[in-house]
Design a protein around this motif. Structure first.
Motif, PDB file in Angstrom:
ATOM      1  N   GLU A   1       4.029   6.888  15.230  1.00 56.28           N
ATOM      2  CA  GLU A   1       3.123   8.040  15.211  1.00 56.28           C
ATOM      3  C   GLU A   1       3.106   8.766  13.869  1.00 56.28           C
ATOM      4  O   GLU A   1       2.413   9.757  13.715  1.00 56.28           O
ATOM      5  CB  GLU A   1       3.518   9.031  16.315  1.00 56.28           C
ATOM      6  N   GLY A   2       3.925   8.310  12.912  1.00 52.54           N
ATOM      7  CA  GLY A   2       3.985   8.973  11.616  1.00 52.54           C
ATOM      8  C   GLY A   2       5.145   9.942  11.465  1.00 52.54           C
ATOM      9  O   GLY A   2       5.199  10.697  10.497  1.00 52.54           O
ATOM     10  N   VAL A   3       6.078   9.918  12.416  1.00 47.66           N
ATOM     11  CA  VAL A   3       7.223  10.835  12.353  1.00 47.66           C
ATOM     12  C   VAL A   3       8.057  10.567  11.097  1.00 47.66           C
ATOM     13  O   VAL A   3       8.473  11.508  10.417  1.00 47.66           O
ATOM     14  CB  VAL A   3       8.091  10.735  13.627  1.00 47.66           C
ATOM     15  N   THR A   4       8.290   9.304  10.777  1.00 43.84           N
ATOM     16  CA  THR A   4       9.098   8.976   9.601  1.00 43.84           C
ATOM     17  C   THR A   4       8.490   9.560   8.334  1.00 43.84           C
ATOM     18  O   THR A   4       9.202  10.126   7.493  1.00 43.84           O
ATOM     19  CB  THR A   4       9.260   7.446   9.462  1.00 43.84           C
ATOM     20  N   HIS A   5       7.193   9.449   8.179  1.00 43.82           N
ATOM     21  CA  HIS A   5       6.530   9.994   6.986  1.00 43.82           C
ATOM     22  C   HIS A   5       6.693  11.514   6.925  1.00 43.82           C
ATOM     23  O   HIS A   5       6.957  12.076   5.854  1.00 43.82           O
ATOM     24  CB  HIS A   5       5.054   9.593   6.965  1.00 43.82           C
ATOM     25  N   ALA A   6       6.556  12.176   8.075  1.00 40.08           N
ATOM     26  CA  ALA A   6       6.743  13.631   8.122  1.00 40.08           C
ATOM     27  C   ALA A   6       8.183  13.998   7.782  1.00 40.08           C
ATOM     28  O   ALA A   6       8.433  14.985   7.078  1.00 40.08           O
ATOM     29  CB  ALA A   6       6.357  14.163   9.501  1.00 40.08           C
ATOM     30  N   LEU A   7       9.138  13.205   8.274  1.00 39.51           N
ATOM     31  CA  LEU A   7      10.545  13.479   7.987  1.00 39.51           C
ATOM     32  C   LEU A   7      10.857  13.338   6.502  1.00 39.51           C
ATOM     33  O   LEU A   7      11.574  14.170   5.933  1.00 39.51           O
ATOM     34  CB  LEU A   7      11.444  12.534   8.789  1.00 39.51           C
ATOM     35  N   ILE A   8      10.355  12.285   5.877  1.00 41.77           N
ATOM     36  CA  ILE A   8      10.611  12.099   4.443  1.00 41.77           C
ATOM     37  C   ILE A   8      10.028  13.270   3.664  1.00 41.77           C
ATOM     38  O   ILE A   8      10.713  13.873   2.823  1.00 41.77           O
ATOM     39  CB  ILE A   8      10.056  10.748   3.947  1.00 41.77           C
TER      40      ILE A   8
ATOM     41  N   PHE B   1       3.234  16.905  12.600  1.00 44.99           N
ATOM     42  CA  PHE B   1       4.558  17.307  13.057  1.00 44.99           C
ATOM     43  C   PHE B   1       5.045  18.461  12.204  1.00 44.99           C
ATOM     44  O   PHE B   1       4.796  18.517  11.005  1.00 44.99           O
ATOM     45  CB  PHE B   1       5.535  16.132  12.958  1.00 44.99           C
ATOM     46  N   ASP B   2       5.750  19.366  12.824  1.00 41.60           N
ATOM     47  CA  ASP B   2       6.361  20.497  12.141  1.00 41.60           C
ATOM     48  C   ASP B   2       7.784  20.085  11.783  1.00 41.60           C
ATOM     49  O   ASP B   2       8.545  19.686  12.674  1.00 41.60           O
ATOM     50  CB  ASP B   2       6.346  21.706  13.078  1.00 41.60           C
ATOM     51  N   VAL B   3       8.154  20.147  10.520  1.00 42.94           N
ATOM     52  CA  VAL B   3       9.500  19.775  10.086  1.00 42.94           C
ATOM     53  C   VAL B   3      10.243  21.044   9.709  1.00 42.94           C
ATOM     54  O   VAL B   3       9.768  21.838   8.898  1.00 42.94           O
ATOM     55  CB  VAL B   3       9.459  18.775   8.911  1.00 42.94           C
ATOM     56  N   ARG B   4      11.413  21.221  10.327  1.00 44.65           N
ATOM     57  CA  ARG B   4      12.208  22.437  10.147  1.00 44.65           C
ATOM     58  C   ARG B   4      13.662  22.072   9.836  1.00 44.65           C
ATOM     59  O   ARG B   4      14.122  20.987  10.203  1.00 44.65           O
ATOM     60  CB  ARG B   4      12.222  23.265  11.439  1.00 44.65           C
TER      61      ARG B   4
ATOM     62  N   TYR C   1       9.258  18.129  14.782  1.00 39.32           N
ATOM     63  CA  TYR C   1       8.914  18.591  16.119  1.00 39.32           C
ATOM     64  C   TYR C   1       7.470  18.251  16.434  1.00 39.32           C
ATOM     65  O   TYR C   1       6.585  18.396  15.595  1.00 39.32           O
ATOM     66  CB  TYR C   1       9.074  20.114  16.225  1.00 39.32           C
ATOM     67  N   ASP C   2       7.259  17.854  17.678  1.00 37.20           N
ATOM     68  CA  ASP C   2       5.926  17.712  18.257  1.00 37.20           C
ATOM     69  C   ASP C   2       5.821  18.894  19.212  1.00 37.20           C
ATOM     70  O   ASP C   2       6.399  18.861  20.302  1.00 37.20           O
ATOM     71  CB  ASP C   2       5.801  16.380  18.994  1.00 37.20           C
ATOM     72  N   GLY C   3       5.162  19.950  18.762  1.00 40.20           N
ATOM     73  CA  GLY C   3       5.208  21.206  19.506  1.00 40.20           C
ATOM     74  C   GLY C   3       6.616  21.760  19.389  1.00 40.20           C
ATOM     75  O   GLY C   3       7.109  21.987  18.296  1.00 40.20           O
ATOM     76  N   GLU C   4       7.282  21.936  20.523  1.00 35.60           N
ATOM     77  CA  GLU C   4       8.669  22.410  20.507  1.00 35.60           C
ATOM     78  C   GLU C   4       9.671  21.299  20.835  1.00 35.60           C
ATOM     79  O   GLU C   4      10.856  21.561  20.997  1.00 35.60           O
ATOM     80  CB  GLU C   4       8.842  23.582  21.479  1.00 35.60           C
ATOM     81  N   VAL C   5       9.187  20.063  20.918  1.00 39.76           N
ATOM     82  CA  VAL C   5      10.046  18.930  21.256  1.00 39.76           C
ATOM     83  C   VAL C   5      10.533  18.258  19.976  1.00 39.76           C
ATOM     84  O   VAL C   5       9.724  17.791  19.169  1.00 39.76           O
ATOM     85  CB  VAL C   5       9.283  17.912  22.138  1.00 39.76           C
ATOM     86  N   PRO C   6      11.864  18.209  19.770  1.00 37.64           N
ATOM     87  CA  PRO C   6      12.373  17.511  18.584  1.00 37.64           C
ATOM     88  C   PRO C   6      12.194  16.003  18.744  1.00 37.64           C
ATOM     89  O   PRO C   6      12.633  15.426  19.734  1.00 37.64           O
ATOM     90  CB  PRO C   6      13.852  17.902  18.543  1.00 37.64           C
TER      91      PRO C   6
END
Length: 192
Positions: A115-122, A3-6, A67-72
């Motif tokens: 899917e691992g979003v929480t880990h990417a966010l942290i 995931f891309d974190v911005r 983001y997953d691609g361009e989807v937040p």
């Protein structure tokens, strides 16, 4: 999955993750800990979203989005503790006088959980704080052990996710959320 974190500077994307389905609904919008209680109670319906839109235009942004691609697909609120209600909290102690940043809310959109979003966010929130000069980041997650936590109350995060990210237990608190104690976890960012 990667995931891309911005920085959360695009209001429409923030709204997609933490906004209400109905624009007139009075929901948190992740303002409860960010603004004084009086203002939090005064902002009703669309005014809450308008306030968040202003935060998204500010520097620094009010947090980060995954983001997953361009989807937040996820949100993390992170800001200097001094700018949050945690600065005055009687339930969440101050460990020292270091001007730490607080990471207090994680939200993953339905359909993207597990899917691992929480880990990417942290990780992304930590980097965001580091990029803005934070000497350390604190979080106040639930210490739920192996117990299941209701998704709506898991916004504070779970202790083991912060431990995986390198945070260490810094203090106990007297705060309880969803029947679970919250602990103060901390990650030092100072470089030698």
């Amino acid at each position: 999955m990667t995931f891309d974190v911005r920085p959360a500077s695009v209001f429409e994307d923030v709204r997609a993750v933490i906004g209400p389905k109905s624009p007139t609904a009075t929901v948190c919008w992740c303002l409860s800990y960010r603004i004084p209680a009086k203002l939090n109670n005064e902002l009703r319906g669309p005014a809450r979203g308008e306030h968040v839109a202003g935060l998204c235009r500010a520097d620094p942004a009010p947090g980060v989005l995954a983001y997953d691609g361009e989807v937040p697909v996820g949100w993390a609120a992170v800001a200097p503790r001094s700018e949050t209600s945690f600065a005055r909290s009687r339930k969440i102690p101050h460990v020292d006088e270091l001007p730490v940043w607080s990471l207090w809310c994680l939200r993953v959109r339905p359909g993207h959980r597990g899917e691992g979003v929480t880990h990417a966010l942290i990780a992304g929130a930590v980097e965001f704080a580091r990029d803005h000069g934070a000497p350390a980041v604190e979080a106040y997650p639930l210490d739920s052990g192996d117990a299941k936590v209701d998704t709506t109350m898991a916004y504070a995060g779970i202790r083991r996710n912060f431990e995986r990210a390198g945070f260490v237990h810094a203090a106990d608190t007297t705060s309880v959320l969803a029947g679970h104690p919250r602990v103060l976890m901390r990650l030092e960012l100072r470089r030698s």
